[in-house]
Design an enzyme around this catalytic site. Structure first.
Site, PDB file in Angstrom:
ATOM      1  CD  GLU A  52      -2.994  -0.784  -0.076  1.00 40.67           C
ATOM      2  OE1 GLU A  52      -3.080   0.368  -0.554  1.00 40.67           O
ATOM      3  OE2 GLU A  52      -3.622  -1.749  -0.534  1.00 40.67           O
ATOM      4  CE1 TYR A 135      -7.007   3.492  -0.311  1.00 40.16           C
ATOM      5  CE2 TYR A 135      -4.680   3.090   0.123  1.00 40.16           C
ATOM      6  CZ  TYR A 135      -5.833   2.797  -0.572  1.00 40.16           C
ATOM      7  OH  TYR A 135      -5.825   1.813  -1.506  1.00 40.16           O
ATOM      8  CG  ASP A 153      -7.605   5.173  -3.603  1.00 39.61           C
ATOM      9  OD1 ASP A 153      -8.814   5.076  -3.925  1.00 39.61           O
ATOM     10  OD2 ASP A 153      -6.723   4.428  -4.073  1.00 39.61           O
TER      11      ASP A 153
END
Ligand code: SF4
Length: 235
Positions: A52, A135, A153
């Site tokens: 991520e 996020y 996002d």
């Protein structure tokens, strides 16, 4: 799911039912159609965190070889924490936004000190780590730990704005708050990690910016923007 006034039962229990149906459709589509990406086969919170972090501001295709080299060299928090920063940065060379690598390294050191080298499972504790925003914390908590934590996002914001028919500027704090609320409601159910990844995948492949592929979309029947015909212009 929509916010616009149209002749459909979209409040209270009916809205909850529509959201549950949309959830089921998203999960079924994701499980059948998802791309086979290297981080998709793991529930290891460290690997998900690395992926991520790399995926922030970088395309999937560019990330794949970096992710594989990084995990091979630094397979866990402890290895990364004890690594030389220059080695970490040289493995990152070409990926850009080097603060991400520095933050990963600093966060790994803190994880060793504070959490015996493990990532915590809660969003708030994850967000205390350098470089981990709402996020990324939501992605780790939902994918690795099955927590119903939302993620928003750019891709997910576009999907949700179209689904619920948000026509106000997406930069406004009220709209951002609304998007996070919507993401939170969607994440609240079985398999929140898969649900969140389904939203990411839909935004990357189907609900794309200028030419959304609504004919292929698993949630087209729940989508306000499609019903009104202005999907391509939103958000
Ligand atoms: Fe996006 Fe179209 Fe699907 Fe709506 S129907 S979510 S606009 S791809």
């Amino acid at each position: 799911m929509g916010a616009r006034a149209r002749p459909r039962p979209a409040r209270g229990g009916a809205q909850v039912t529509r959201r549950s149906e949309a959830r089921r459709a998203l999960l079924a589509w994701y499980r059948a159609e998802r791309r086979d990406l290297p981080w998709r086969g793991t529930r290891d919170p460290y690997a998900i965190w690395v992926s991520e972090t790399m995926l922030q501001q970088t395309r999937v295709e560019a990330v794949i070889p970096y992710y594989e080299r990084f995990l091979a060299r630094f397979p866990d928090v402890g290895t990364l924490a004890s690594a030389d920063l220059d080695d970490v940065l040289s493995l990152w060379a070409g990926l850009g936004y080097y603060s991400r690598a520095r933050n990963l390294k600093r966060a790994a050191e803190q994880l060793v000190t504070r959490f015996a080298g493990r990532l915590p499972d809660g969003v708030e504790m994850l967000r205390e780590l350098p470089g981990v925003g709402r996020y990324t914390a939501g992605a780790i908590a939902s994918i690795a730990f099955d927590h119903p934590a939302p993620i928003v996002d750019g891709n997910v914001a576009r999907v949700l704005a179209r689904l619920v028919g948000l026509r106000e500027p997406i930069e406004s704090s009220a709209v951002k708050a609304r998007l996070w609320e919507e993401a939170e409601r969607l994440a609240d159910g079985p398999a929140p990690g898969d649900l969140n990844q389904a939203l990411m995948e839909l935004g990357a492949r189907i609900c794309i910016p200028r030419t959304p592929r609504c004919d292929l979309c698993p949630v087209s029947r729940f989508c306000d923007a499609r019903a009104v015909g202005d999907a391509a212009s939103l958000p």
